[in-house]
Design a protein around this motif. Structure first.
Motif, PDB file in Angstrom:
ATOM      1  N   MET A  60       0.930  -1.182  -0.032  1.00  0.00           N
ATOM      2  CA  MET A  60      -0.109  -0.083  -0.117  1.00  0.00           C
ATOM      3  C   MET A  60       0.884   1.151   0.175  1.00  0.00           C
ATOM      4  SD  MET A  60      -2.789   1.409   2.624  1.00  0.00           S
ATOM      5  CE  MET A  60      -3.424   0.211   3.423  1.00  0.00           C
ATOM      6  N   ILE A  61       0.450   2.233  -0.844  1.00  0.00           N
ATOM      7  CA  ILE A  61       1.458   3.493  -1.052  1.00  0.00           C
ATOM      8  C   ILE A  61       0.437   4.555  -0.612  1.00  0.00           C
ATOM      9  CG2 ILE A  61       2.547   4.995  -2.581  1.00  0.00           C
ATOM     10  CD1 ILE A  61       3.621   2.567  -3.941  1.00  0.00           C
ATOM     11  N   ILE A  62       1.014   5.444   0.201  1.00  0.00           N
ATOM     12  CA  ILE A  62      -0.131   6.531   0.825  1.00  0.00           C
ATOM     13  C   ILE A  62       0.815   7.699   0.292  1.00  0.00           C
ATOM     14  CG2 ILE A  62      -0.974   7.777   2.710  1.00  0.00           C
ATOM     15  CD1 ILE A  62      -0.637   5.269   4.344  1.00  0.00           C
ATOM     16  N   PHE A  63      -0.019   8.664  -0.590  1.00  0.00           N
ATOM     17  CA  PHE A  63       0.501   9.947  -1.146  1.00  0.00           C
ATOM     18  C   PHE A  63      -0.414  10.752  -1.127  1.00  0.00           C
ATOM     19  CE2 PHE A  63      -1.516   7.485  -4.563  1.00  0.00           C
ATOM     20  CZ  PHE A  63      -2.155   8.532  -5.397  1.00  0.00           C
ATOM     21  N   GLY A  64      -0.222  12.139  -1.442  1.00  0.00           N
ATOM     22  CA  GLY A  64      -1.303  13.300  -1.434  1.00  0.00           C
ATOM     23  C   GLY A  64      -0.410  14.472  -1.351  1.00  0.00           C
ATOM     24  N   THR A  65      -0.856  15.674  -1.159  1.00  0.00           N
ATOM     25  CA  THR A  65      -0.505  17.049  -1.263  1.00  0.00           C
ATOM     26  C   THR A  65      -0.748  17.501  -0.070  1.00  0.00           C
ATOM     27  OG1 THR A  65      -2.267  18.158  -2.188  1.00  0.00           O
ATOM     28  CG2 THR A  65      -0.865  17.226  -3.759  1.00  0.00           C
ATOM     29  N   LYS A  66       0.310  18.580   0.401  1.00  0.00           N
ATOM     30  CA  LYS A  66       0.220  19.412   1.454  1.00  0.00           C
ATOM     31  C   LYS A  66       0.618  20.726   1.032  1.00  0.00           C
ATOM     32  CE  LYS A  66       1.304  19.920   6.211  1.00  0.00           C
ATOM     33  NZ  LYS A  66       1.453  19.362   7.647  1.00  0.00           N
ATOM     34  N   GLY A  67      -0.266  21.945   1.677  1.00  0.00           N
ATOM     35  CA  GLY A  67       0.220  23.103   1.493  1.00  0.00           C
ATOM     36  C   GLY A  67       0.715  23.784   2.501  1.00  0.00           C
ATOM     37  N   TYR A  68       1.627  24.828   2.158  1.00  0.00           N
ATOM     38  CA  TYR A  68       2.366  25.416   3.263  1.00  0.00           C
ATOM     39  C   TYR A  68       2.252  26.921   2.893  1.00  0.00           C
ATOM     40  CZ  TYR A  68       4.592  21.169   4.360  1.00  0.00           C
ATOM     41  OH  TYR A  68       4.894  19.871   4.749  1.00  0.00           O
ATOM     42  N   LEU A  69       1.988  27.995   3.945  1.00  0.00           N
ATOM     43  CA  LEU A  69       1.897  29.106   3.890  1.00  0.00           C
ATOM     44  C   LEU A  69       2.910  29.947   4.503  1.00  0.00           C
ATOM     45  CD1 LEU A  69       0.052  31.338   2.434  1.00  0.00           C
ATOM     46  CD2 LEU A  69      -1.176  31.335   4.798  1.00  0.00           C
ATOM     47  N   TYR A  70       3.767  30.656   3.786  1.00  0.00           N
ATOM     48  CA  TYR A  70       5.015  31.530   4.542  1.00  0.00           C
ATOM     49  C   TYR A  70       4.783  33.068   4.550  1.00  0.00           C
ATOM     50  CZ  TYR A  70       7.399  27.117   3.618  1.00  0.00           C
ATOM     51  OH  TYR A  70       7.557  25.702   3.572  1.00  0.00           O
ATOM     52  N   GLN A  71       5.053  33.514   5.432  1.00  0.00           N
ATOM     53  CA  GLN A  71       4.599  35.214   5.355  1.00  0.00           C
ATOM     54  C   GLN A  71       6.069  35.755   5.348  1.00  0.00           C
ATOM     55  OE1 GLN A  71       2.315  36.824   8.334  1.00  0.00           O
ATOM     56  NE2 GLN A  71       3.539  38.825   8.728  1.00  0.00           N
ATOM     57  N   LEU A  72       6.165  36.392   4.191  1.00  0.00           N
ATOM     58  CA  LEU A  72       7.511  37.119   3.567  1.00  0.00           C
ATOM     59  C   LEU A  72       7.595  38.398   4.205  1.00  0.00           C
ATOM     60  CD1 LEU A  72       7.431  35.923   0.017  1.00  0.00           C
ATOM     61  CD2 LEU A  72       8.664  34.859   2.092  1.00  0.00           C
ATOM     62  N   ALA A  73       6.699  39.304   4.229  1.00  0.00           N
ATOM     63  CA  ALA A  73       6.897  40.754   4.632  1.00  0.00           C
ATOM     64  C   ALA A  73       5.557  41.356   4.957  1.00  0.00           C
ATOM     65  CB  ALA A  73       7.550  41.428   3.662  1.00  0.00           C
ATOM     66  N   ILE A  74       5.344  42.300   5.544  1.00  0.00           N
ATOM     67  CA  ILE A  74       4.337  43.370   5.857  1.00  0.00           C
ATOM     68  C   ILE A  74       4.751  44.579   5.197  1.00  0.00           C
ATOM     69  CG2 ILE A  74       2.682  44.328   7.672  1.00  0.00           C
ATOM     70  CD1 ILE A  74       3.536  41.916   9.280  1.00  0.00           C
ATOM     71  N   LEU A  75       3.849  45.239   4.313  1.00  0.00           N
ATOM     72  CA  LEU A  75       3.926  46.257   3.612  1.00  0.00           C
ATOM     73  C   LEU A  75       2.700  47.079   4.123  1.00  0.00           C
ATOM     74  CD1 LEU A  75       4.744  44.202   0.587  1.00  0.00           C
ATOM     75  CD2 LEU A  75       6.375  45.414   1.841  1.00  0.00           C
ATOM     76  N   THR A  76       3.186  48.616   3.676  1.00  0.00           N
ATOM     77  CA  THR A  76       1.864  49.407   3.936  1.00  0.00           C
ATOM     78  C   THR A  76       1.368  49.833   2.053  1.00  0.00           C
ATOM     79  OG1 THR A  76       2.620  50.260   5.728  1.00  0.00           O
ATOM     80  CG2 THR A  76       1.191  51.767   4.583  1.00  0.00           C
ATOM     81  N   LEU A  77       0.495  49.475   1.704  1.00  0.00           N
ATOM     82  CA  LEU A  77      -0.013  49.856   0.316  1.00  0.00           C
ATOM     83  C   LEU A  77      -1.465  50.334   0.282  1.00  0.00           C
ATOM     84  CD1 LEU A  77       1.110  46.090  -1.323  1.00  0.00           C
ATOM     85  CD2 LEU A  77       2.715  48.371  -1.271  1.00  0.00           C
ATOM     86  N   VAL A  78      -1.659  50.809  -0.856  1.00  0.00           N
ATOM     87  CA  VAL A  78      -2.871  51.338  -1.128  1.00  0.00           C
ATOM     88  C   VAL A  78      -4.000  50.174  -1.582  1.00  0.00           C
ATOM     89  CG1 VAL A  78      -4.590  52.948  -2.256  1.00  0.00           C
ATOM     90  CG2 VAL A  78      -2.539  53.713  -1.399  1.00  0.00           C
ATOM     91  N   CYS A  79      -4.884  49.639  -0.832  1.00  0.00           N
ATOM     92  CA  CYS A  79      -5.505  48.571  -1.440  1.00  0.00           C
ATOM     93  C   CYS A  79      -6.403  48.718  -2.651  1.00  0.00           C
ATOM     94  CB  CYS A  79      -6.599  48.052  -0.347  1.00  0.00           C
ATOM     95  SG  CYS A  79      -7.222  46.620  -0.893  1.00  0.00           S
TER      96      CYS A  79
END
Length: 96
Positions: A1-20
């Motif tokens: 039996m082979i178990i496989f799949g996907t997993k997501g990772y979220l990295y915060q790179l910076a905090i910026l002040t921008l006009v939305c």
């Protein structure tokens, strides 16, 4: 039996002040990198996809950006501080 799949990772790179672009307010935006990796037996092996996005902290709107734009925004945030430290008291000498 082979178990496989996907997993997501979220990295915060910076905090910026921008006009939305959604609400039009000048607000803090988080620059994030989302990586999806292929897993085999719950061990992440290969990155399948990488996406960069900014999220407005005022309204929550997300906007996709390219890798080049993300790198440019990240260098702007690092260069914008100018090496200054915030929140640290000044060094003073006291004579008794």
């Amino acid at each position: 039996m082979i178990i496989f799949g996907t997993k997501g990772y979220l990295y915060q790179l910076a905090i910026l002040t921008l006009v939305c672009g959604q609400c039009g307010n000048p607000a803090a935006h988080t620059l994030r990198k989302r990586v999806t990796k292929f897993t085999l037996f719950f061990v992440p092996l290969l990155p399948i996809s990488t996406k960069y996005l900014t999220q407005c902290t005022f309204c929550g709107a997300e906007q996709k950006v390219t890798k080049e734009q993300a790198e440019q925004l990240q260098t702007q945030s690092a260069g914008g501080q100018g090496g200054q430290t915030y929140g640290q008291p000044e060094q003073q000498q006291h004579r008794f």
